[in-house]
Write a protein that holds these residues in place. Sequence first.
Motif, PDB file in Angstrom:
ATOM      1  N   SER A   1       0.296  -1.412   0.115  1.00 17.11           N
ATOM      2  CA  SER A   1       0.166  -0.096   0.405  1.00 17.11           C
ATOM      3  C   SER A   1       0.930   1.979  -0.168  1.00 17.11           C
ATOM      4  O   SER A   1       1.918   0.853   0.718  1.00 17.11           O
ATOM      5  CB  SER A   1      -1.023   0.252   0.960  1.00 17.11           C
ATOM      6  N   ARG A   2       0.261   2.323  -0.938  1.00 14.71           N
ATOM      7  CA  ARG A   2       0.937   3.327  -0.475  1.00 14.71           C
ATOM      8  C   ARG A   2       0.942   4.112   0.912  1.00 14.71           C
ATOM      9  O   ARG A   2       1.751   4.820   1.548  1.00 14.71           O
ATOM     10  CB  ARG A   2       0.307   4.798  -1.978  1.00 14.71           C
ATOM     11  N   GLU A   3       0.071   4.480   1.310  1.00 14.04           N
ATOM     12  CA  GLU A   3      -0.136   4.396   2.729  1.00 14.04           C
ATOM     13  C   GLU A   3       0.390   4.208   4.198  1.00 14.04           C
ATOM     14  O   GLU A   3       0.398   2.565   4.235  1.00 14.04           O
ATOM     15  CB  GLU A   3      -1.869   5.076   3.332  1.00 14.04           C
ATOM     16  N   ALA A   4       0.985   3.946   4.968  1.00 11.64           N
ATOM     17  CA  ALA A   4       1.357   3.619   5.986  1.00 11.64           C
ATOM     18  C   ALA A   4      -0.095   4.058   6.793  1.00 11.64           C
ATOM     19  O   ALA A   4      -0.407   4.761   7.520  1.00 11.64           O
ATOM     20  CB  ALA A   4       2.579   4.734   7.011  1.00 11.64           C
ATOM     21  N   VAL A   5       0.037   2.627   8.247  1.00 11.23           N
ATOM     22  CA  VAL A   5      -1.739   2.229   8.700  1.00 11.23           C
ATOM     23  C   VAL A   5      -1.327   2.594  10.394  1.00 11.23           C
ATOM     24  O   VAL A   5      -0.560   2.173  10.603  1.00 11.23           O
ATOM     25  CB  VAL A   5      -1.917   1.025   7.774  1.00 11.23           C
ATOM     26  N   THR A   6      -1.791   3.279  10.864  1.00 13.37           N
ATOM     27  CA  THR A   6      -2.384   2.916  12.085  1.00 13.37           C
ATOM     28  C   THR A   6      -3.610   2.346  12.759  1.00 13.37           C
ATOM     29  O   THR A   6      -4.538   3.093  12.486  1.00 13.37           O
ATOM     30  CB  THR A   6      -1.780   4.159  12.767  1.00 13.37           C
ATOM     31  N   ILE A   7      -3.688   1.479  13.579  1.00 15.50           N
ATOM     32  CA  ILE A   7      -4.289   1.238  14.311  1.00 15.50           C
ATOM     33  C   ILE A   7      -4.541   1.945  16.332  1.00 15.50           C
ATOM     34  O   ILE A   7      -3.600   0.748  16.189  1.00 15.50           O
ATOM     35  CB  ILE A   7      -4.850  -0.458  14.250  1.00 15.50           C
ATOM     36  N   PRO A   8      -4.736   2.303  15.853  1.00 15.82           N
ATOM     37  CA  PRO A   8      -4.632   2.838  17.441  1.00 15.82           C
ATOM     38  C   PRO A   8      -4.977   1.761  18.874  1.00 15.82           C
ATOM     39  O   PRO A   8      -5.383   0.415  18.627  1.00 15.82           O
ATOM     40  CB  PRO A   8      -5.735   3.863  17.827  1.00 15.82           C
ATOM     41  N   PRO A   9      -4.174   1.684  19.717  1.00 14.11           N
ATOM     42  CA  PRO A   9      -4.839   0.647  20.420  1.00 14.11           C
ATOM     43  C   PRO A   9      -5.892   0.091  21.340  1.00 14.11           C
ATOM     44  O   PRO A   9      -6.028  -1.168  21.857  1.00 14.11           O
ATOM     45  CB  PRO A   9      -4.219   1.169  21.973  1.00 14.11           C
ATOM     46  N   ALA A  10      -6.724   0.923  21.006  1.00 12.24           N
ATOM     47  CA  ALA A  10      -8.448   0.936  21.769  1.00 12.24           C
ATOM     48  C   ALA A  10      -9.339  -0.118  20.302  1.00 12.24           C
ATOM     49  O   ALA A  10     -10.209   0.413  20.527  1.00 12.24           O
ATOM     50  CB  ALA A  10      -8.926   2.165  21.686  1.00 12.24           C
ATOM     51  N   TYR A  11      -8.172  -0.202  19.203  1.00 13.59           N
ATOM     52  CA  TYR A  11      -8.573  -0.699  17.835  1.00 13.59           C
ATOM     53  C   TYR A  11      -8.419  -1.596  17.088  1.00 13.59           C
ATOM     54  O   TYR A  11      -7.420  -1.895  17.307  1.00 13.59           O
ATOM     55  CB  TYR A  11      -9.567   1.360  17.004  1.00 13.59           C
ATOM     56  N   ALA A  12      -9.369  -2.725  16.592  1.00 14.88           N
ATOM     57  CA  ALA A  12      -9.067  -3.715  15.752  1.00 14.88           C
ATOM     58  C   ALA A  12      -9.255  -3.132  14.279  1.00 14.88           C
ATOM     59  O   ALA A  12     -10.603  -1.814  13.751  1.00 14.88           O
ATOM     60  CB  ALA A  12      -9.559  -4.818  16.293  1.00 14.88           C
ATOM     61  N   ALA A  13      -9.262  -3.521  13.756  1.00 14.49           N
ATOM     62  CA  ALA A  13      -9.410  -3.554  11.693  1.00 14.49           C
ATOM     63  C   ALA A  13      -9.301  -5.112  11.088  1.00 14.49           C
ATOM     64  O   ALA A  13      -8.538  -5.812  10.990  1.00 14.49           O
ATOM     65  CB  ALA A  13      -8.469  -2.484  11.137  1.00 14.49           C
ATOM     66  N   GLU A  14      -9.846  -4.723  10.041  1.00 14.33           N
ATOM     67  CA  GLU A  14     -10.336  -5.479   9.187  1.00 14.33           C
ATOM     68  C   GLU A  14      -9.955  -5.153   7.518  1.00 14.33           C
ATOM     69  O   GLU A  14     -11.181  -4.589   7.386  1.00 14.33           O
ATOM     70  CB  GLU A  14     -11.415  -7.128   9.471  1.00 14.33           C
ATOM     71  N   MET A  15      -9.338  -6.084   7.183  1.00 16.24           N
ATOM     72  CA  MET A  15      -9.151  -6.002   5.576  1.00 16.24           C
ATOM     73  C   MET A  15     -10.202  -6.414   5.145  1.00 16.24           C
ATOM     74  O   MET A  15     -11.078  -6.953   5.367  1.00 16.24           O
ATOM     75  CB  MET A  15      -7.808  -5.746   4.640  1.00 16.24           C
ATOM     76  N   ALA A  16     -10.333  -5.182   3.806  1.00 10.37           N
ATOM     77  CA  ALA A  16     -11.852  -5.437   2.590  1.00 10.37           C
ATOM     78  C   ALA A  16     -11.461  -5.116   1.194  1.00 10.37           C
ATOM     79  O   ALA A  16     -11.545  -3.969   1.503  1.00 10.37           O
ATOM     80  CB  ALA A  16     -13.046  -4.857   3.128  1.00 10.37           C
ATOM     81  N   PRO A  17     -12.274  -6.209  -0.015  1.00 15.12           N
ATOM     82  CA  PRO A  17     -12.069  -5.098  -1.023  1.00 15.12           C
ATOM     83  C   PRO A  17     -12.417  -3.664  -1.387  1.00 15.12           C
ATOM     84  O   PRO A  17     -14.040  -3.483  -0.630  1.00 15.12           O
ATOM     85  CB  PRO A  17     -12.877  -6.346  -1.466  1.00 15.12           C
ATOM     86  N   TYR A  18     -12.086  -2.791  -2.079  1.00 16.77           N
ATOM     87  CA  TYR A  18     -12.405  -1.149  -2.120  1.00 16.77           C
ATOM     88  C   TYR A  18     -13.811  -2.227  -2.287  1.00 16.77           C
ATOM     89  O   TYR A  18     -15.245  -1.810  -2.329  1.00 16.77           O
ATOM     90  CB  TYR A  18     -11.444  -0.787  -3.090  1.00 16.77           C
TER      91      TYR A  18
END
Length: 362
Positions: A257-274
């Motif tokens: 990815s072009r972007e550097a990504v941050t997941i703050p400690p109080a959150y989680a994330a899941e990748m999904a198709p655009y």
Amino acid sequence: MPIAMNGVLPNQQIAAMIESGAIAADPAVTTAQIQPASLDLRLGTVAYRVRASFLAGHGAKVADRLEEFEMHRVDLSEGAVLEKGCVYVVPLMETLALSEGVSAVANAKSSTGRLDLLTRTITDGGTEFDRIAPGYTGPLYAEICPRSFSVLVRPGMRLNQIRFGSGDATLDDDALRALHDKTPLVDGTAVIDEGLGFSVDLRLPGTSLVGYRAKPHAGVIDLDKIGHYDPAAYWEEVHSTNGQIILDPGAFYILVSREAVTIPPAYAAEMAPYLAMVGEFRVHYAGFFDPGFGHAEAGGAGSRGVLEVRCHEAPFVLEHGQVVGRLVYEHMAQIPSQLYGADIASNYQGQGLKLSKHFRSA
């Protein structure tokens, strides 16, 4: 087990579920399996080679469906090869007895996805891959289909992981914008539309190398061997001097990815198709981003998302900056007591363009 609030359950609540018997296993679950917001699942001792991928369906057990689709069994006890292009179902060591308020989502681990090793979880009565209904009680199975490389596996190997949650904790776009304003989630303009969009980087600084393409006739990969294999034996380098590449039909690519990504400690994330399909290619993801990924205080500043891309029927021109995926953020039920990259063996904190951990670094 009572849940404090809606959200993804952190490592300390997963440990409590193990203690209460909501998660059971033989052999017992180890602390090394517990991640900040997920639990690694382990392969059992046998793999069933099946004619086709399948779901159990309402009211049916996976074991009964195996009788319908099984071709032969593979004993994994001493290690065995799962061959490229074949479909296997492997009973996992872990079983669940979830409370009515707790559901689960499974996904491939990062290293599994980067080997193009399609791994999905199925359950008794299941009508979707990787989705476990609230209150599910029963066994878990991994469906495994090696797509680019044959792999050598053994019991106890961890190819997929499971995330537990209570209620709907997904951040809508307004909440995501507010979070980004407070704690920048990407190192640039945030494209927010049903999640946080991210794009492909085909202009990496100081190099024309922008990715890797899997070689079609490579050897077996022993998943226990870390930092062992020569990348050149399994991957072709993909170079670009004009910010674009042409994807070949049927080929598998590792990009970044072009972007550097941050997941703050109080959150989680899941990748999904655009989108379900953008042009003539499909982006596949290993899926879960743990709390602390890319977080500076956990040693993750500058962490980028690795993209696993497969082209479909026609060649397709992929261009620098094209949006190819999105991150869906969720609240944690509690902040984890352990963050990704902080005092645990996190292989991809601070990553850029990077192959799986099985390959030697350049």
